[in-house]
Every structure is written in structure tokens, then in C-alpha cells.
Design an enzyme around this catalytic site. Structure first.
Site, short mmCIF file in Angstrom:
data_model
loop_
_atom_site.label_atom_id
_atom_site.label_comp_id
_atom_site.label_asym_id
_atom_site.label_seq_id
_atom_site.Cartn_x
_atom_site.Cartn_y
_atom_site.Cartn_z
N TYR A 165 0.82 -1.21 0.00
CA TYR A 165 0.00 0.00 0.00
C TYR A 165 0.86 1.27 0.00
CZ TYR A 165 -4.76 -1.77 0.82
OH TYR A 165 -6.01 -2.33 0.71
N ASP A 169 -6.46 -6.81 4.14
CA ASP A 169 -7.59 -6.14 3.50
C ASP A 169 -8.53 -7.18 2.92
OD1 ASP A 169 -9.10 -4.02 2.32
OD2 ASP A 169 -8.13 -4.47 0.40
N ASP A 193 -12.39 -8.88 4.55
CA ASP A 193 -13.68 -8.85 3.84
C ASP A 193 -14.29 -10.25 3.82
OD1 ASP A 193 -13.47 -6.12 3.30
OD2 ASP A 193 -14.23 -6.36 1.25
N LYS A 231 2.99 -15.29 2.05
CA LYS A 231 3.15 -16.00 0.78
C LYS A 231 4.64 -16.28 0.64
CE LYS A 231 1.48 -17.65 -3.09
NZ LYS A 231 0.52 -18.77 -3.17
C1 IPM Z 1 -10.40 -1.05 4.17
C2 IPM Z 1 -10.67 -0.40 2.85
C3 IPM Z 1 -9.50 0.53 2.51
C4 IPM Z 1 -8.26 -0.32 2.39
C5 IPM Z 1 -9.71 1.40 1.26
C6 IPM Z 1 -10.98 2.21 1.31
C7 IPM Z 1 -8.52 2.29 1.00
O1 IPM Z 1 -10.88 -1.36 1.88
O2 IPM Z 1 -10.25 -0.33 5.18
O3 IPM Z 1 -10.33 -2.28 4.23
O4 IPM Z 1 -7.97 -0.87 1.33
O5 IPM Z 1 -7.54 -0.43 3.39
MG MG Z 2 -10.97 -3.37 2.60
#
Ligand code: IPM
Ligand code: MG
Length: 365
Positions: free
Chosen positions: A141, A248, A252, A192
């Protein structure tokens, strides 16, 4: 001493869900004398529209002098074609980086009432309680060099850099081991290492730090396998620690185990425990302004704030119990609605939580 919370509602559903978290904090503030005050600031697309920057100087000053930050969400269709340097997401990344919030805690807890709302079989997710510790200020990032360049043959080439220094790995390792110590003492580090040297180092440093935590059982898992295991048998995990990008993605996935991404809070902490608190979901521009978003992830983020930054575990417990009570009263926003339940709006869900707090206060429990 008065504690100041910088409130950054952001974009999309951000303002709606943050308003509900403030409703809950306001109630507890009055009820328990928490001595909290709020100051609002701009972030993301809203900040870009007002000032030309997704992370204006005024917001930087505000968050620096605040004791904690409560954030809604950033981003939306409207800003998608902007240059990446001024996109709303840059505001969020700038905040994380300026405040050195390297340790991102993303708990995935299944409320039993929502077992049916998960797309996974209830027996796979029942009792789920896992914590993802995501490194938040390093990795791909933030790695340099990055960009899109034109090659000699005229073709464009995009590139990003995955980089972790030993000290960055070490500090997130300590963070994760300490959390594991307070839970079931099992830590799974996700990398990884079979392909990426950077995460080979990650694995080595994890093993080194593990020596300082003999009471915690450390295991390693490749990220592809971890993604599979999360949906196959998620209850095998206690704490997972991983890189910025893997975290990230895996968080999710973990959110869907709990029924809805609208249920998952997060804390992003610096080395001293100062933090920013936000739901893990995004700004959901498709449902913004309709009053149907689920505010529980933000309300639960406020609970994490009380627990981690303000050392008010009692107040945090009260919010978490009240969320549980609200679900027991069958209140459901659209994302967690199932037959026989009572569908409520964003603000009605906030009211249901405040009401549950009141009822418990009256009954003295
Ligand atoms: C999260 C989001 C963020 C990330 C985005 C909005 C930049 O997806 O907080 O997980 O990728 O970290
Ligand atoms: Mg995210």
C-alpha cells in the site's frame, strides 16, 4: 480530564452511520460521565469537494490533537475518475500513515441471532470469534517505487512495491502476540513465503518474536490456503496476523462469515494505543442517503474505542450487550434481514441500541 474525539463522517453512508454511533456515545457520556467531547472534520471526497484535498491540513491538526478518531467511510462513484493522489481513499491512507496506526484489529464475531444471515451453513459459523490483526501502514500500500511508466516500446507498465522492514514486522508481531495472549493463545501468521521474499522475512521475524511469547502457539499459513480455510472451517482460527493487502482481503472474507459486512468494527492503533475507529465496510454509495445502512459496525467501533483508547471496558461491554439486545428484539437493517424479523432503518437501529442501554440501566444490570 475531557477526552476529545475527532469525528470524520466522510462519504456515502458515512454521515448516517456515524450519527448513530454518536447517539450511543452521547447516551453513555451522560449516563456514565465519560467526559467525552466531539469535534467534526472533513475527510475523503467530502474534504476534496470543500478544499481540493482528501486530507486537508485542518483535519490533520484536528486528529493530531484528538485522543481518538471516529471515522465513517470514504469514497464514491463521484470521485472515481480523479487522479489517484487526490482520491478519497488517499485521505484514509494518509490518516493511517500520519498517525502511524500500524496495528489494525478486525474482529469477526458471529452474533448467534445472525447465523441464518450468513451465506455459510450455520454449523460452520456458529460460535465464530476470530481476530484479524492487519499491518496497516506498510507493505504494498505504501511501498516505493510505484506508479505507471511508459516503456521503451511505448507500452505502459504499472508497478507497486511490496516492502517490509524487520522493525515493521516486529512491531505488528508484538501487537498480535499480545492480543493472542489475552484470547485463546493461538496465532496464525499469514504470508506467501513460498513465492515472495518479503514475506519469507515476515515469517522469519514472526518466528523470532515468538520466542518472547512461549505461551502462544504460532503457526504459519500461505494466504491462498488461509482464504480457503476461512470459508471451509473458520473456527480453527483464534488470531490471524498478516500484511496490509492480505489483511484487507481476508477481513472482507471474514466479514461474510458473520452475516454481513455491516457488522464488523475495527480499531487502528499506534504504538501508544491511540487509535482510529471505523467500520471495515466502505461508503456504499449505492445506498447512501436512503437511511437503510447498518450502523452496528460503527457502533461496535465506538465500543472498541472505549475499550482500547479510553480504557473504559465497562462502557464497551455495555454497548456490545446492547447490540446483542437490539438483535434479540429482532431489529434488523436490510443487510441482515431474514423472514420473521422486524426491518428497521439506520436511525431506528441506533435507537434500538440506545433503548437497550436504557432498559439495562433501569434494571440495573
Ligand atoms: C479497508 C478499505 C480501505 C483499504 C480502502 C478504502 C482504502 O478497503 O479499510 O479495508 O484498502 O484499506
Ligand atoms: Mg478493505
Amino acid at each position: 480530564m475531557t477526552q476529545k474525539i475527532a469525528v470524520l463522517p466522510g462519504d456515502g453512508i458515512g454521515p448516517e452511520i456515524v450519527a448513530e454511533a454518536i447517539k450511543v456515545l452521547d447516551y453513555l457520556n451522560a449516563d456514565m460521565g465519560l467526559d467525552i467531547e466531539f469535534e467534526q472534520g472533513l475527510i475523503g471526497g467530502a474534504a476534496y469537494d470543500a478544499s481540493g484535498s482528501p486530507f486537508p491540513e485542518a483535519t490533520l491538526n484536528l486528529v493530531k490533537q484528538a485522543d481518538a478518531v471516529l471515522l465513517g467511510a470514504v469514497g464514491g462513484y463521484k470521485w472515481e475518475s480523479l487522479d489517484i493522489a487526490v482520491r478519497p481513499e488517499k485521505g484514509l491512507l494518509g490518516l493511517r500513515s500520519e498517525l502511524e496506526l500500524f496495528s489494525n484489529l478486525r474482529p469477526a464475531i458471529l452474533y448467534p441471532q445472525l447465523a441464518e444471515a450468513s451465506t455459510l451453513k450455520p454449523e460452520v459459523v456458529a460460535g465464530l470469534n476470530l481476530m484479524i490483526v492487519r499491518e496497516l501502514t506498510g507493505g504494498i500500500y505504501f511501498g516505493q517505487p510505484r506508479g505507471v511508466r511508459v516503456l521503451e516500446n511505448g507500452e505502459r507498465q504499472g508497478y507497486n512495491t511490496l516492502v517490509y522492514s524487520e522493525s515493521e514486522i516486529r512491531r505488528i508481531a508484538h501487537s498480535a502476540f499480545k492480543i493472542a495472549q489475552k484470547r485463546d493463545k493461538r496465532l496464525c501468521s499469514v504470508d506467501k513465503a513460498n513465492v515472495l521474499e518479503c514475506t519469507e522475512l515476515w515469517r522469519e521475524v514472526m518466528d523470532e518474536v515468538a520466542k518472547e511469547y512461549p505461551d502462544v502457539a504460532l503457526s504459519h499459513m500461505y494466504v491462498d490456503n488461509a482464504a480457503m480455510q476461512l470459508v471451509r472451517a473458520p473456527k480453527q482460527f483464534d488470531v490471524m496476523v498478516t500484511t496490509n493487502m492480505f489483511g484487507d482481503i481476508l477481513s472482507d472474507t471474514a466479514s461474510m462469515l458473520t452475516g454481513s459486512i455491516g457488522m464488523l468494527p475495527s480499531a487502528s492503533l499506534d504504538i501508544n494505543g491511540k487509535g482510529m475507529y471505523e467500520p471495515i465496510h466502505g461508503s456504499a454509495p449505492d445506498i447512501a442517503g436512503k437511511g437503510i445502512a447498518n450502523p452496528l459496525a460503527t457502533i461496535l467501533s465506538a465500543a472498541m474505542m472505549l475499550r482500547y483508547t479510553f480504557d473504559q471496558a465497562g462502557a464497551a461491554d455495555r454497548i456490545e450487550q446492547a447490540v446483542n439486545d437490539a438483535l434479540n428484539s429482532n431489529a434488523r437493517t436490510a443487510d441482515i434481514y431474514s423472514e420473521g424479523m422486524k426491518q428497521v432503518s439506520t436511525s431506528e437501529m441506533g435507537d434500538a441500541v440506545v433503548n437497550a442501554l436504557k432498559v439495562r440501566a433501569q434494571n440495573n444490570d
